[in-house]
Design an enzyme around this catalytic site. Structure first.
Site, PDB file in Angstrom:
ATOM      1  CE  LYS A  51      -3.714  -2.480   2.306  1.00  0.00           C
ATOM      2  NZ  LYS A  51      -4.523  -2.737   3.502  1.00  0.00           N
ATOM      3  CD  GLN A  95      -3.346  -4.429   6.562  1.00  0.00           C
ATOM      4  OE1 GLN A  95      -3.517  -3.368   5.949  1.00  0.00           O
ATOM      5  NE2 GLN A  95      -3.710  -5.589   6.056  1.00  0.00           N
ATOM      6  CG  ASP A 118      -9.340  -0.115   5.253  1.00  0.00           C
ATOM      7  OD1 ASP A 118      -9.203  -0.569   4.107  1.00  0.00           O
ATOM      8  OD2 ASP A 118      -8.496  -0.275   6.161  1.00  0.00           O
TER       9      ASP A 118
HETATM   10  N1  GUN Z   1      -6.698  -6.930   6.323  1.00  0.00           N
HETATM   11  C1  GUN Z   1      -7.040  -7.676   5.237  1.00  0.00           C
HETATM   12  N2  GUN Z   1      -7.580  -6.886   4.277  1.00  0.00           N
HETATM   13  C2  GUN Z   1      -7.588  -5.642   4.765  1.00  0.00           C
HETATM   14  C3  GUN Z   1      -8.004  -4.387   4.231  1.00  0.00           C
HETATM   15  O1  GUN Z   1      -8.511  -4.268   3.116  1.00  0.00           O
HETATM   16  N3  GUN Z   1      -7.825  -3.315   5.039  1.00  0.00           N
HETATM   17  C4  GUN Z   1      -7.297  -3.420   6.288  1.00  0.00           C
HETATM   18  N4  GUN Z   1      -7.197  -2.317   7.012  1.00  0.00           N
HETATM   19  N5  GUN Z   1      -6.902  -4.553   6.810  1.00  0.00           N
HETATM   20  C5  GUN Z   1      -7.033  -5.662   6.049  1.00  0.00           C
END
Ligand code: GUN
Length: 285
Positions: A51, A95, A118
């Site tokens: 990311k 995350q 998110d």
């Molecule tokens: N863990 C697995 N997929 C995601 C996501 O799309 N965003 C976040 N914040 N954590 C994750």
């Protein structure tokens, strides 16, 4: 069979994002994302690094907060409260998964819904479900963008989603339903996934079980979206679909890697860009 090439589409989308970040910069706005990682889970570290690299490519500024596994819930809430107040921050991403001593629900609800890129805050979950403008979670958003790019109209189609997580399955259900599909959702207690998949025009699967979807579970010409990511013992990365055999029967199929994964990352950047644009025009959801 047509391959739904998320990798090349994501590269095209990144070029469009760069054009928009360049324009926003001329207007005095630099989109900025705060990425919070608690602990050192290897998969989470990989995702967060992907990311951050994508932010760098797309000229989106970021804060990379890598926090100790032992941070307390109160300390994490303090960090989020500061980021909520920070006028330069457009998006906040925590995350998941979080360590067990931290209540994920409390953390996600502490994020300002206007910065919730998110789309995990109940405010955005509810708005999305109601078909209102909201941040949509990145993976389901990436699935919808991929289908749209290949001119696959979901209106009136039978869609099965296998996996009912808050991150993927449930928001994908909302997006598909809002787009006019007839949607079924299967989960761990569902008795006969094949019954649903064989009668579906579009199969979306993301449960983390390699080979779950076999050729005898799909109808001829169906559209197969593989959201699973599994590392096999031999080191290979595969999805939840038996790609070799299912691809012989399907009309469209996503590869793993190179399908939904890259679309997830660009969707997060699109949400961050959108948040920055809202900041510029002082708009809220
Ligand atoms: N863990 C697995 N997929 C995601 C996501 O799309 N965003 C976040 N914040 N954590 C994750």
């Amino acid at each position: 069979m047509t391959l739904l090439d998320g990798k090349s589409l994501a590269m095209n989308v990144e070029q469009k994002i760069i054009a928009q970040t360049d324009y926003l910069k001329t207007q005095g706005i630099i989109p900025k994302l705060a990425v919070i990682l608690v602990g050192e889970d290897p998969a989470s570290c990989t995702y967060v690094n992907m990311k951050i690299k994508a932010c760098e490519r797309c000229k989106i500024d970021y804060i990379d907060k890598k926090l100790s596994q032992n941070i307390t819930q109160t300390e994490l809430l303090d960090i989020i409260a500061k980021l909520n107040k920070d006028k330069d921050i457009d998006g906040i991403l925590v995350q998941l998964p979080l360590p067990e001593h931290i209540d994920t629900k409390v953390i996600l609800e502490a994020i300002d819904p206007q910065k919730d890129v998110d789309g995990f805050h109940p405010f955005n979950v509810g708005k999305l479900f109601a078909g209102l403008e909201a941040f949509a979670p990145a993976t389901p958003m990436g699935v919808m963008s991929l289908l749209q790019h290949y001119n696959i109209d979901v209106r009136g189609k039978n869609v099965v989603i296998i996996g009912a997580s808050n991150i993927v399955g449930k928001p994908l259900f909302s997006l598909m339903l809002n787009a006019g599909a007839t949607v079924s959702i299967c989960h761990a207690l569902s008795r006969d996934i094949g019954f649903f998949s064989r009668t579906s025009d579009i199969i979306c699967v993301g449960v983390g079980k390699p080979g779950l979807i076999q050729a005898d579970m799909v109808k001829e010409g169906s559209i197969v979206i593989d959201i699973g990511i599994n590392r096999l013992k031999d080191g290979r990365l595969v999805g939840d679909v038996d790609f070799e055999n299912v691809s012989k029967k399907s009309g469209f199929i996503t590869p793993v890697p190179g399908g939904v994964g890259p679309m997830t990352i660009v969707s997060l950047l699109q949400n961050t860009l959108f948040a920055a644009k809202m900041r510029k025009i002082k708009k809220t959801f």
